[in-house]
Write a protein that holds these residues in place. Structure first.
Motif, PDB file in Angstrom:
ATOM      1  N   HIS A  17       0.831  -1.207   0.000  1.00 33.52           N
ATOM      2  CA  HIS A  17       0.000   0.000   0.000  1.00 33.52           C
ATOM      3  C   HIS A  17       0.868   1.260   0.000  1.00 33.52           C
ATOM      4  O   HIS A  17       2.100   1.177   0.031  1.00 33.52           O
ATOM      5  N   ILE A  18       0.238   2.404  -0.012  1.00 30.38           N
ATOM      6  CA  ILE A  18       0.924   3.697  -0.126  1.00 30.38           C
ATOM      7  C   ILE A  18       1.901   3.934   1.024  1.00 30.38           C
ATOM      8  O   ILE A  18       2.940   4.570   0.836  1.00 30.38           O
ATOM      9  N   GLY A  19       1.612   3.435   2.209  1.00 31.31           N
ATOM     10  CA  GLY A  19       2.547   3.584   3.322  1.00 31.31           C
ATOM     11  C   GLY A  19       3.862   2.879   3.037  1.00 31.31           C
ATOM     12  O   GLY A  19       4.948   3.410   3.322  1.00 31.31           O
ATOM     13  N   HIS A  20       3.782   1.685   2.454  1.00 30.18           N
ATOM     14  CA  HIS A  20       4.994   0.964   2.066  1.00 30.18           C
ATOM     15  C   HIS A  20       5.772   1.774   1.019  1.00 30.18           C
ATOM     16  O   HIS A  20       6.984   1.938   1.133  1.00 30.18           O
ATOM     17  N   LEU A  21       5.064   2.250   0.020  1.00 27.75           N
ATOM     18  CA  LEU A  21       5.719   3.015  -1.041  1.00 27.75           C
ATOM     19  C   LEU A  21       6.375   4.270  -0.482  1.00 27.75           C
ATOM     20  O   LEU A  21       7.501   4.607  -0.855  1.00 27.75           O
ATOM     21  N   ASN A  22       5.697   4.961   0.431  1.00 28.04           N
ATOM     22  CA  ASN A  22       6.258   6.184   1.021  1.00 28.04           C
ATOM     23  C   ASN A  22       7.565   5.911   1.756  1.00 28.04           C
ATOM     24  O   ASN A  22       8.523   6.682   1.631  1.00 28.04           O
ATOM     25  N   ILE A  23       7.622   4.820   2.515  1.00 25.97           N
ATOM     26  CA  ILE A  23       8.855   4.474   3.243  1.00 25.97           C
ATOM     27  C   ILE A  23       9.989   4.208   2.251  1.00 25.97           C
ATOM     28  O   ILE A  23      11.106   4.719   2.408  1.00 25.97           O
ATOM     29  N   LEU A  24       9.714   3.420   1.226  1.00 25.30           N
ATOM     30  CA  LEU A  24      10.755   3.089   0.248  1.00 25.30           C
ATOM     31  C   LEU A  24      11.227   4.333  -0.511  1.00 25.30           C
ATOM     32  O   LEU A  24      12.431   4.525  -0.724  1.00 25.30           O
TER      33      LEU A  24
END
Length: 147
Positions: A17-24
């Motif tokens: 999800h977007i939270g994963h993408l934001n961290i990466l």
């Protein structure tokens, strides 16, 4: 902030999800080369006592395909110093939801002793794999089929 040569982060990355993408994305902006450890199904079962919805090989393939990730590999142990001994990264990134936890306070101290920085990146509010699983479950009938 300093720009690091090799960065490292880990996660389950279930139901990406977007939270994963934001961290990466934020981690990659702070380093030249980003290595991502994806927790195996067995490891998730061991420390979270639950099984990911998305199988490990699929989660690894998803994370490997993200343009911010230079290398994705299996995380088979929660021991971050062992990972550092194998990968020799300069900085470890993690979501801020773990900052000041007993587990990460210990990790920060261990890394301080070997000259590795730990940077906690902002957690994306309102989204998590757990939240997505709960929302999905609300739409499931008793047979486990979508309504």
């Amino acid at each position: 902030m300093a720009k690091y040569k090799i960065g490292y982060t880990t996660g389950v990355f279930d139901m990406f999800h977007i939270g994963h993408l934001n961290i990466l994305k934020k981690a990659k902006a702070l380093c030249d080369y980003l290595i991502v450890g994806v927790s195996t199904d067995e490891l998730v079962q061991e420390y979270k006592h639950k099984t990911p919805i998305i199988k490990f090989n699929e989660r690894l393939d998803i994370v490997s395909s993200i343009k911010y990730v230079d290398k994705a590999l299996a995380q088979t142990s929660m021991n971050k110093i062992d990972a550092w001994n194998n990968l020799h990264f300069d900085v470890m990134f993690h979501g801020s939801d773990w900052e000041n936890s007993e587990m990460y306070n210990k990790i920060v101290e261990e890394f301080r002793q070997v000259g590795v920085d730990v940077i906690f990146l902002p957690h994306t509010p309102g989204t998590s794999s757990t939240f997505l699983k709960e929302a999905l479950a609300a739409y499931m009938d008793k047979k486990g089929e979508l309504c």
